[in-house]
Motif scaffolding. Structure first.
Motif, PDB file in Angstrom:
ATOM      1  N   ARG A   1      11.541   7.862  47.369  1.00  9.16           N
ATOM      2  CA  ARG A   1      11.756   8.131  46.187  1.00  9.16           C
ATOM      3  C   ARG A   1      13.218   7.745  45.696  1.00  9.16           C
TER       4      ARG A   1
ATOM      5  N   SER B   1      13.002  14.121  41.259  1.00  5.17           N
ATOM      6  CA  SER B   1      13.381  12.640  41.673  1.00  5.17           C
ATOM      7  C   SER B   1      11.838  11.678  41.421  1.00  5.17           C
ATOM      8  N   SER B   2      12.144  10.301  40.806  1.00  7.15           N
ATOM      9  CA  SER B   2      11.327   9.920  40.407  1.00  7.15           C
ATOM     10  C   SER B   2      10.532   9.062  41.692  1.00  7.15           C
TER      11      SER B   2
ATOM     12  N   PRO C   1       6.719   4.314  34.079  1.00  3.12           N
ATOM     13  CA  PRO C   1       6.659   5.318  33.761  1.00  3.12           C
ATOM     14  C   PRO C   1       5.716   6.354  35.194  1.00  3.12           C
ATOM     15  N   ASN C   2       6.530   7.838  35.479  1.00  4.71           N
ATOM     16  CA  ASN C   2       5.448   7.676  37.204  1.00  4.71           C
ATOM     17  C   ASN C   2       5.939   9.135  37.339  1.00  4.71           C
ATOM     18  N   GLN C   3       4.637   9.553  38.343  1.00  5.61           N
ATOM     19  CA  GLN C   3       4.920  10.940  39.008  1.00  5.61           C
ATOM     20  C   GLN C   3       6.587  11.811  39.163  1.00  5.61           C
ATOM     21  N   GLN C   4       6.679  12.327  38.299  1.00  7.70           N
ATOM     22  CA  GLN C   4       8.145  12.958  38.765  1.00  7.70           C
ATOM     23  C   GLN C   4       7.685  13.845  40.152  1.00  7.70           C
TER      24      GLN C   4
ATOM     25  N   THR D   1       2.818  10.280  34.661  1.00 10.43           N
ATOM     26  CA  THR D   1       3.561   9.956  34.245  1.00 10.43           C
ATOM     27  C   THR D   1       5.773  10.938  33.401  1.00 10.43           C
ATOM     28  N   ALA D   2       5.201  11.913  33.489  1.00  7.22           N
ATOM     29  CA  ALA D   2       6.139  12.734  33.508  1.00  7.22           C
ATOM     30  C   ALA D   2       6.407  12.380  31.911  1.00  7.22           C
TER      31      ALA D   2
ATOM     32  N   GLN E   1      11.696   9.197  33.454  1.00  4.72           N
ATOM     33  CA  GLN E   1      12.162   8.905  34.700  1.00  4.72           C
ATOM     34  C   GLN E   1      13.544   9.923  34.708  1.00  4.72           C
ATOM     35  N   THR E   2      13.783  10.628  35.492  1.00  5.42           N
ATOM     36  CA  THR E   2      14.763  11.873  36.046  1.00  5.42           C
ATOM     37  C   THR E   2      15.925  11.299  35.238  1.00  5.42           C
TER      38      THR E   2
ATOM     39  N   ALA F   1      15.941  13.864  30.914  1.00  5.20           N
ATOM     40  CA  ALA F   1      15.426  12.161  31.059  1.00  5.20           C
ATOM     41  C   ALA F   1      15.329  11.086  30.767  1.00  5.20           C
TER      42      ALA F   1
END
Length: 357
Positions: A237, A253-254, A261-264, A286-287, A291-292, A310
């Motif tokens: 994370r 978190s990312s 881009p990825n799952q938050q 990918t939120a 990214q947060t 984000a």
């Protein structure tokens, strides 16, 4: 010091969901991924940054990417009374003025917190030389007497508590109602005594840690929570964002996928010291291409809304990076949800929000 004690608003009530007040439909909408311009008609450049409220004004500080580079150019500060109309105030740190920060380093993830003890705004940032993990992944601390004033660098160091030093990656700051301050750190490892740059675990293994800060918020004094090590790289994370919703602390978190881009995910706890829950997915995988960066509590006179804020990084052309802001909603079973909304409106006076298209 100026002697002026700033009123820093903290959200205590928690309200989620879509409201239908027709009075806010005429306000300026939030359109994620679009070109956001300041009152001078220029693109807002405040990436990977922080947003905080002092008195009745919101302040947004982040990284300037007008040079189309991740290397240090400046940190910009903007002000707003409504979260949509932003006025450029100042370059609070620059490579020319802050000569202790070379222009060939990366100064990123600036986070700001108000310290009542010293009546000052304290900034923590990430200091890193590009290319490799040599002993340059440190934290920096700077301060200013005013939210958008010139921030003066006080130190650049490896955060150290209980004689253990840590590589400093992405970070978040949080001040609790009791005055205690916390530093949330994404670190690739610890440092051996006398061997700066040697990972004690022998390899990069990024993990999140929470430290209680010293009363002046200029340093850390003890580790209060260490999240379990994730053995799968993409599950490690970074990019933390912290907020308190009612009586529950929420940490977003990312995954460690650079700027891809990825799952938050988010974790919850009854206290900053834990115990923290297992990570839960939020938004799509990918939120929505983001990214947060931080979470915005909007405390109105009728409701409290929380906004997921984000960055949408464009790694191949950083100057084209944009922002994604979406209201955090609550599902039937109490889980937090994010849905994509093309256009929505936030009333900062009432705390209500409305889908406008």
């Amino acid at each position: 010091m100026s002697g002026k004690k700033y009123l820093i608003r903290v959200a205590s009530a928690v309200v989620f969901g879509l409201l239908t007040s027709s009075a806010i439909a005429d306000l300026k909408p939030i359109e994620s991924g679009k070109d956001w311009l300041d009152t001078n008609g220029k693109l807002i450049n405040a990436h990977g940054g922080t947003l905080f409220q002092a008195e009745e004004t919101y302040y947004w500080i982040g990284q300037d990417r007008t040079q189309n580079s991740n290397l240090f150019n400046a940190l910009n500060c903007y002000s707003s009374n409504d979260l949509t109309t932003w006025t450029f105030e100042n370059q609070v740190m620059t490579s020319k003025r802050n000569t202790e920060l070379p222009s060939d380093v990366i100064i990123a993830r600036p986070k700001v917190i108000y310290n009542q003890l010293t009546d000052s705004f304290v900034m923590w940032f990430k200091y890193r030389r590009p290319g490799g993990i040599e002993p340059n992944m440190r934290a920096g601390v700077a301060s200013s007497e005013t939210p958008c004033g010139d921030y003066h660098v006080e130190s650049v160091f490896f955060p150290t508590a209980d004689r253990v030093a840590h590589y400093a990656g992405d970070n978040a700051l949080y001040a609790d109602e009791n005055g205690k301050g916390y530093y949330v750190l994404s670190s690739i490892g610890e440092l051996k005594d006398g061997e700066m740059g040697v990972l004690t675990e022998g390899q990069i293994m990024r993990r999140l840690k929470i430290f209680e800060m010293t009363p002046d918020f200029r340093n850390i004094q003890k580790l209060v929570y260490d999240f379990p090590v994730e053995t799968v790289h993409k599950e490690q994370r970074e990019a933390p964002g912290i907020v308190k919703m009612g009586d529950t602390y929420i940490l977003f978190s990312s995954g460690t996928m650079a700027w891809r881009p990825n799952q938050q995910k988010y974790s919850t706890a009854p206290a900053m010291t834990g115990p923290w829950s297992i990570w839960k997915n939020i938004g799509d995988e990918t939120a929505y291409g983001s990214q947060t960066a931080f979470i915005i509590p909007v405390v109105g006179d009728q409701k409290t809304t929380y906004i997921y804020a984000a960055d949408r990084h464009e790694a191949d052309n950083l100057i084209d990076s944009r922002y994604v802001w979406l209201p955090i909603q609550k599902g039937k079973n109490g889980e937090l949800r994010l849905q994509w909304i093309d256009q929505w409106t936030m009333d900062t006076e009432t705390g209500e929000w409305l889908i406008t298209q």
